[in-house]
Design an enzyme around this catalytic site. Structure first.
Site, PDB file in Angstrom:
ATOM      1  N   ARG A   1      15.755  23.759  20.472  1.00  0.00           N
ATOM      2  CA  ARG A   1      15.091  25.052  20.279  1.00  0.00           C
ATOM      3  C   ARG A   1      14.279  25.066  18.981  1.00  0.00           C
ATOM      4  NH1 ARG A   1      16.834  28.793  23.944  1.00  0.00           N
ATOM      5  NH2 ARG A   1      18.778  28.335  25.063  1.00  0.00           N
TER       6      ARG A   1
ATOM      7  N   GLU B   1      20.297  31.569  39.294  1.00  0.00           N
ATOM      8  CA  GLU B   1      19.862  30.857  38.093  1.00  0.00           C
ATOM      9  C   GLU B   1      20.357  31.533  36.827  1.00  0.00           C
ATOM     10  OE1 GLU B   1      16.464  28.713  37.775  1.00  0.00           O
ATOM     11  OE2 GLU B   1      16.324  28.225  39.893  1.00  0.00           O
TER      12      GLU B   1
ATOM     13  N   HIS C   1      16.738  26.705  35.982  1.00  0.00           N
ATOM     14  CA  HIS C   1      17.852  26.758  35.039  1.00  0.00           C
ATOM     15  C   HIS C   1      19.064  26.082  35.654  1.00  0.00           C
ATOM     16  CE1 HIS C   1      15.079  29.971  34.037  1.00  0.00           C
ATOM     17  NE2 HIS C   1      15.520  29.888  32.797  1.00  0.00           N
TER      18      HIS C   1
ATOM     19  N   SER D   1      19.706  36.104  25.470  1.00  0.00           N
ATOM     20  CA  SER D   1      19.631  36.115  26.931  1.00  0.00           C
ATOM     21  C   SER D   1      20.097  34.798  27.538  1.00  0.00           C
ATOM     22  CB  SER D   1      18.197  36.413  27.390  1.00  0.00           C
ATOM     23  OG  SER D   1      17.306  35.416  26.933  1.00  0.00           O
TER      24      SER D   1
ATOM     25  N   GLU E   1      10.078  38.443  26.109  1.00  0.00           N
ATOM     26  CA  GLU E   1      10.420  38.316  27.522  1.00  0.00           C
ATOM     27  C   GLU E   1      11.315  39.484  27.907  1.00  0.00           C
ATOM     28  OE1 GLU E   1      12.294  35.052  30.604  1.00  0.00           O
ATOM     29  OE2 GLU E   1      13.396  35.461  28.754  1.00  0.00           O
ATOM     30  N   TRP E   2      10.855  40.282  28.856  1.00  0.00           N
ATOM     31  CA  TRP E   2      11.681  41.392  29.344  1.00  0.00           C
ATOM     32  C   TRP E   2      12.463  40.936  30.558  1.00  0.00           C
ATOM     33  CZ3 TRP E   2       9.990  45.848  32.924  1.00  0.00           C
ATOM     34  CH2 TRP E   2      11.083  46.727  33.106  1.00  0.00           C
ATOM     35  N   ARG E   3      13.789  41.036  30.466  1.00  0.00           N
ATOM     36  CA  ARG E   3      14.679  40.650  31.543  1.00  0.00           C
ATOM     37  C   ARG E   3      14.964  41.852  32.439  1.00  0.00           C
ATOM     38  NH1 ARG E   3      18.253  36.307  30.977  1.00  0.00           N
ATOM     39  NH2 ARG E   3      19.281  37.263  32.767  1.00  0.00           N
TER      40      ARG E   3
ATOM     41  N   GLN F   1      20.672  30.514  21.853  1.00  0.00           N
ATOM     42  CA  GLN F   1      19.501  31.077  21.193  1.00  0.00           C
ATOM     43  C   GLN F   1      19.829  31.399  19.735  1.00  0.00           C
ATOM     44  OE1 GLN F   1      18.223  34.375  23.625  1.00  0.00           O
ATOM     45  NE2 GLN F   1      17.345  33.049  25.195  1.00  0.00           N
TER      46      GLN F   1
ATOM     47  N   LYS G   1       8.750  25.547  33.087  1.00  0.00           N
ATOM     48  CA  LYS G   1       9.885  25.755  32.187  1.00  0.00           C
ATOM     49  C   LYS G   1      11.171  25.241  32.834  1.00  0.00           C
ATOM     50  CE  LYS G   1      12.932  29.351  30.396  1.00  0.00           C
ATOM     51  NZ  LYS G   1      13.365  30.745  30.591  1.00  0.00           N
TER      52      LYS G   1
END
Length: 251
Positions: free
Chosen positions: A213, A89, A144, A232, A44-46, A236, A171
């Site tokens: 997770r 978010e 979120h 991120s 996932e590119w933020r 995590q 999600k």
């Protein structure tokens, strides 16, 4: 050459690793770490962390598109989810509604992203979903909650609303204040999973929610976010450890 798809199956959850660098050289290092990660991970590119885009005048999509092209070249076998996380978010950069829409439209038009993230409560959400799907790019609708964990029925309702809005994946990430909150997230996931026609990605954040997770797939969550570098979101875990745990749980 066709880009990889984002494979999502709660019986064998996909590990998604974040790309969080603020510049292109950092992104190239992130990509090298992903390339060395356990096989089969997605990324996932933020974009909200990428300064050549966020510092631009009017937030022209061009720097983001150029960076995505570089990532795709470096990671030809990795599914790439592209996300601009707004400050509402938990993101780090401000963006106007029209700029948000223009970014997601431009990214989807490249054909290089397996999916784009669309915050389902964003004022431009409907237009962003439609724009992505015009380009045959999948949409991960997201929500979120960093303040707490909603009631079970509210979590189920939000996930259902994402599907009804036309998303390809739903999600939600919530913040637990107790073990009971973690149980609530898992209960809501299992309830929605029974009826959902699209994959779900759910998690309880922070150290308290770390179990979700690893074990979320048992309850219906089809992916988990794990790190090969900077995180991120709170809680995590390292991708190698998550892969080992998932193999124990799912074989």
């Amino acid at each position: 050459m066709p880009r990889p798809h984002l494979r999502l199956d709660a019986n064998s959850p996909t590990i998604i690793v974040p790309l969080t660098a603020s510049d292109l050289s950092g992104l190239e290092l992130d990509a090298a770490a992903v390339a060395a990660a356990p096989a089969g991970v997605a990324a996932e590119w933020r974009v909200d962390l990428y300064e050549p885009f966020t510092a631009g005048s009017g937030l022209d999509p061009a720097p983001a598109v150029a960076a995505l092209e570089r990532l795709a070249a470096l990671l030809p076998d990795t599914a790439l989810l592209v996300t601009f996380r707004t400050t509402a978010e938990g993101g780090t950069a401000e963006i106007s509604g029209p700029a948000y829409l223009a970014l997601l439209d431009a990214v989807a038009a490249t054909g290089l992203a397996c999916a784009v993230d669309v915050e389902y409560r964003h004022p431009m959400a409907d237009q962003a979903i439609a724009a992505a799907q015009r380009h045959q790019t999948a949409v991960v609708a997201s929500n979120h909650d960093f303040e707490g964990t909603p009631a079970t029925e509210e979590i189920v309702t939000r996930l259902q609303a994402m599907e009804e809005a036309g998303a390809d994946v739903a999600k939600i990430a919530v913040m637990p204040r107790s073990a009971g909150d973690v149980v609530r997230l898992l209960e809501a996931t299992e309830r929605r999973y029974r009826d959902a026609q699209i994959p779900l990605i759910t998690m309880s954040m922070g150290g308290l929610g770390a179990v979700t997770r690893i074990g979320g797939g048992v309850f219906g969550s089809a992916a988990t976010f794990a790190t090969v570098g900077a995180a991120s979101a709170p809680g995590q875990l390292p991708a190698a450890g998550v892969r080992a745990a998932l193999e124990l749980l799912h074989g």
